[in-house]
Design a protein around this motif. Structure first.
Motif, PDB file in Angstrom:
ATOM      1  N   ALA A 338       0.954  -1.166   0.227  1.00 48.30           N
ATOM      2  CA  ALA A 338      -0.170  -0.023  -0.203  1.00 48.30           C
ATOM      3  C   ALA A 338       0.702   1.188   0.057  1.00 48.30           C
ATOM      4  CB  ALA A 338      -0.973   0.148   1.348  1.00 48.30           C
ATOM      5  N   ARG A 339       2.005   1.201   0.665  1.00 47.36           N
ATOM      6  CA  ARG A 339       2.724   2.440   0.820  1.00 47.36           C
ATOM      7  C   ARG A 339       3.665   2.672  -0.342  1.00 47.36           C
ATOM      8  NH1 ARG A 339       5.194   6.346   0.220  1.00 47.36           N
ATOM      9  NH2 ARG A 339       6.590   7.330   1.250  1.00 47.36           N
ATOM     10  N   PRO A 341       3.199   1.336  -4.198  1.00 49.75           N
ATOM     11  CA  PRO A 341       2.486   1.058  -5.217  1.00 49.75           C
ATOM     12  C   PRO A 341       3.341   1.795  -6.447  1.00 49.75           C
ATOM     13  CG  PRO A 341       1.119   2.747  -4.407  1.00 49.75           C
ATOM     14  CD  PRO A 341       2.189   2.452  -3.487  1.00 49.75           C
ATOM     15  N   ASN A 342       3.231   1.209  -7.540  1.00 50.84           N
ATOM     16  CA  ASN A 342       3.973   1.574  -8.783  1.00 50.84           C
ATOM     17  C   ASN A 342       3.382   2.783  -9.391  1.00 50.84           C
ATOM     18  OD1 ASN A 342       6.212  -0.225  -8.578  1.00 50.84           O
ATOM     19  ND2 ASN A 342       5.053  -1.738  -9.869  1.00 50.84           N
ATOM     20  N   THR A 343       3.195   4.094  -8.538  1.00 49.25           N
ATOM     21  CA  THR A 343       2.693   5.285  -9.122  1.00 49.25           C
ATOM     22  C   THR A 343       3.791   5.992  -9.847  1.00 49.25           C
ATOM     23  OG1 THR A 343       1.467   5.480  -6.839  1.00 49.25           O
ATOM     24  CG2 THR A 343       1.722   7.365  -8.294  1.00 49.25           C
ATOM     25  N   PRO A 344       3.112   6.475 -11.094  1.00 48.07           N
ATOM     26  CA  PRO A 344       4.269   7.140 -12.205  1.00 48.07           C
ATOM     27  C   PRO A 344       4.779   8.155 -11.224  1.00 48.07           C
ATOM     28  CG  PRO A 344       1.972   7.362 -12.915  1.00 48.07           C
ATOM     29  CD  PRO A 344       1.836   6.645 -11.392  1.00 48.07           C
ATOM     30  N   ARG A 380       5.466  12.013  -7.115  1.00 41.70           N
ATOM     31  CA  ARG A 380       4.659  10.892  -7.299  1.00 41.70           C
ATOM     32  C   ARG A 380       3.146  11.494  -6.519  1.00 41.70           C
ATOM     33  NH1 ARG A 380       7.490   6.748  -9.119  1.00 41.70           N
ATOM     34  NH2 ARG A 380       9.468   6.704  -8.511  1.00 41.70           N
ATOM     35  N   LEU A 381       2.161  11.543  -7.341  1.00 43.75           N
ATOM     36  CA  LEU A 381       0.780  12.080  -6.759  1.00 43.75           C
ATOM     37  C   LEU A 381       0.004  10.835  -6.011  1.00 43.75           C
ATOM     38  CD1 LEU A 381       1.430  14.048  -9.118  1.00 43.75           C
ATOM     39  CD2 LEU A 381      -1.093  14.376  -9.146  1.00 43.75           C
ATOM     40  N   ARG A 382       0.564  10.930  -4.750  1.00 42.76           N
ATOM     41  CA  ARG A 382      -0.242   9.880  -3.668  1.00 42.76           C
ATOM     42  C   ARG A 382      -1.482  10.205  -3.193  1.00 42.76           C
ATOM     43  NH1 ARG A 382       3.571   5.887  -4.604  1.00 42.76           N
ATOM     44  NH2 ARG A 382       5.709   6.337  -3.754  1.00 42.76           N
ATOM     45  N   VAL A 391      -4.824  14.619  -3.160  1.00 42.64           N
ATOM     46  CA  VAL A 391      -3.653  14.275  -3.430  1.00 42.64           C
ATOM     47  C   VAL A 391      -2.578  14.970  -2.501  1.00 42.64           C
ATOM     48  CG1 VAL A 391      -4.067  13.872  -5.917  1.00 42.64           C
ATOM     49  CG2 VAL A 391      -3.360  16.051  -5.237  1.00 42.64           C
ATOM     50  N   SER A 392      -1.582  14.033  -2.436  1.00 38.76           N
ATOM     51  CA  SER A 392      -0.273  14.913  -1.793  1.00 38.76           C
ATOM     52  C   SER A 392       0.954  14.385  -2.729  1.00 38.76           C
ATOM     53  CB  SER A 392      -0.117  14.282  -0.463  1.00 38.76           C
ATOM     54  OG  SER A 392      -0.785  14.437   0.406  1.00 38.76           O
ATOM     55  N   PHE A 393       2.026  15.292  -2.857  1.00 36.42           N
ATOM     56  CA  PHE A 393       3.139  15.297  -3.651  1.00 36.42           C
ATOM     57  C   PHE A 393       4.325  14.639  -2.978  1.00 36.42           C
ATOM     58  CE2 PHE A 393       0.214  18.469  -5.161  1.00 36.42           C
ATOM     59  CZ  PHE A 393      -0.083  18.294  -6.505  1.00 36.42           C
ATOM     60  N   GLU A 394       4.545  13.551  -3.254  1.00 36.24           N
ATOM     61  CA  GLU A 394       5.841  13.072  -2.873  1.00 36.24           C
ATOM     62  C   GLU A 394       7.113  13.009  -3.904  1.00 36.24           C
ATOM     63  OE1 GLU A 394       7.455   9.188  -0.900  1.00 36.24           O
ATOM     64  OE2 GLU A 394       5.794   8.820  -1.827  1.00 36.24           O
TER      65      GLU A 394
END
Length: 478
Positions: A338-339, A341-344, A380-382, A391-394
């Motif tokens: 969950a922490r 994932p393959n978020t682009p 990464r837009l989490r 959204v949060s920006f990592e």
């Protein structure tokens, strides 16, 4: 007859319910019995970005998938600003975890000669209570007290029930007659903050060095020894012992199956779930081939190891370099997946300065053209830290760091886990205020304010003018 029919009906109904219950319950039991997978922590190569912490996951122990889109998950801003050879240590109670790694960054202002003869005597340590939220890294001096010790490489640790603490061990170059000679030293620790005085642990005869060694504990009834260790010492040497700090017996090496030390290094153990079968992963450094698994049902018997055909395993999209494999519990696996994932990784392009992108620079946030390194402008837009549908920006450059407003100014800041941080780092993505085909980002805790740039600096402002609407409009793009 009517009473008999009634009794038969009751019996048939009960049998039917029993089979229905079995039909429903059997898949549930099978699902519950399915073993969770495996987590590998590793680095990926040379250069400042590759000598950081990466994670990969496998469901079967031989087919690996990169987590976090193949991007780093932890970055060291301390010491040499690079990390290699990590070990992932779980406390016996499962309530604490540590990553310990070599403080080393080749090609980041440091050469191999520097690292061998005047390298960092420290290890880099992260700490966690849940395997996903990690502390800021700290340095642990392990080799500074070794007379003429020149570095500290490839740390490992194992819980020792005899001393009721961890045996932490690593390689240090203590030259012999002016020539390089790495040996393995050890110390006791209970918290990876303080250690006992380092002691010599493994020293091969003459000029022979030893750098990589990893110990695995055997279940009762398997092999001749409670512990087996594999070491890179000119070969992949196997040894057995019934005590971590006791006498070790040489069992042989893997040259007999075509894996001499001239071809492979970095031994890394993994036990398959639910069976007495192990993989010893070896890094094919001589051919730059990355890791390969060698399987066995008896780690103490060199003749029992079997090389695997190239198509029988996959290592994912990134090259895996010397690391550690952890058998996950179900809850741990759920949290990890969950922490990360393959978020682009994506960029935020300015609407009214379309050659400029949101980027971090020394943890300040602005819009710039021609961003170098490019990852400073990738995020990464989490899912929002504070609420659903947000959204949060990592940061890609600094995983665990997020865009956060404070006094209406923006900085890139590590997540401290607080509710205030979560709210300050959370936004609603809405139709662009200047163009609905683009996006604007509304503050979660100041909903009349939006992310905008002013004099190229990122700010959080109320938007009331056409210029402000252009400043507060962005395109999310690859």
């Amino acid at each position: 007859m009517s009473a008999l029919r009634a009794r038969l009906s009751v019996i048939l109904l009960a049998v039917g319910l029993l089979f229905t219950a079995l039909a429903v319950a059997t898949p549930q039991r099978a699902a519950a019995a399915a073993d969770p997978g495996y987590l590998m922590v590793h680095f990926t190569g040379e250069g400042s970005a590759n000598q950081q912490m990466y994670l990969s996951h496998s469901t079967d122990g031989v087919r690996w998938n990169d987590l976090n889109g193949g991007g780093m998950v932890l970055r060291s801003p301390i010491g040499t600003k690079g990390v290699r050879d990590p070990a992932l240590v779980r406390a016996p109670g499962g309530d604490k975890y540590w990553i310990i790694a070599t403080d080393l960054c080749i090609g980041c202002g440091q050469s191999w000669g520097d690292a061998v003869n005047n390298g960092s005597r420290n290890l880099v340590v992260w700490e966690s209570t849940d395997l996903v939220t990690w502390s800021q890294p700290r340095l642990l001096d392990v080799a500074g007290a070794i007379p003429d010790g020149r570095n500290a490489w490839a740390p490992e640790a194992i819980w020792d029930p005899e001393s009721n603490d961890y045996v932490l061990y690593w390689a240090t170059n203590k030259p012999l007659n002016g020539a390089t000679k790495h040996r393995i030293y050890y110390a006791h620790t209970s918290d990876f903050r303080t250690i006992t005085a380092p002691q010599l642990y493994i020293d091969r005869p003459g000029t022979q060095e030893i750098i990589d060694t990893q110990i695995v504990e055997m279940p009762a009834g398997v092999g001749k020894y409670r512990y087996v260790r594999a070491s890179g010492d000119g070969q992949i040497t196997l040894e057995g012992s019934d005590s971590i700090l006791g006498t070790w017996t040489n069992l042989g090496d893997l040259s007999g199956i075509g894996l001499p030390g001239s071809l492979v290094e970095g031994p890394m153990w993994m036990k398959f779930n639910g069976t007495n079968k192990w993989a010893l992963y070896l890094d094919q450094y001589a051919t730059s081939g990355g890791y390969m698994p060698v399987l066995t049902t008896d780690p103490s018997n060199p003749a029992a190891y079997q090389k695997q055909a190239a198509g029988s395993y996959t290592m994912g999209g990134t090259k895996k370099r010397h690391g550690w494999i952890l058998n996950l519990a179900s809850a741990e696996e759920s949290r990890v997946l969950a922490r990360w994932p393959n978020t682009p990784a994506q960029r935020l392009q300015s609407f009214n300065f379309q050659d400029r992108y949101v980027r971090q620079s020394d943890f300040d946030v602005r819009i710039d053209p021609n961003v170098n390194p490019a990852d400073d402008a990738r995020f990464r837009l989490r899912p929002g830290l504070a609420g659903t549908g947000t959204v949060s920006f990592e940061s890609v450059s600094f995983p665990g760091y997020f865009l956060r407003h404070s006094h209406y100014d923006f900085q890139l800041v590590p997540n401290d886990g607080s509710d205030q941080f979560a709210q300050d780092a959370t936004f609603r993505q809405v139709a662009g205020l200047a163009d609905p085909a683009w996006s604007s980002f509304q503050s979660y805790n100041h909903p009349d304010h939006y992310i905008r740039h002013y004099a190229y600096q990122l700010r959080l402002d109320p938007i009331t003018t056409p210029t402000g609407r252009g400043d507060a409009t962005f395109r999310v793009t690859n």
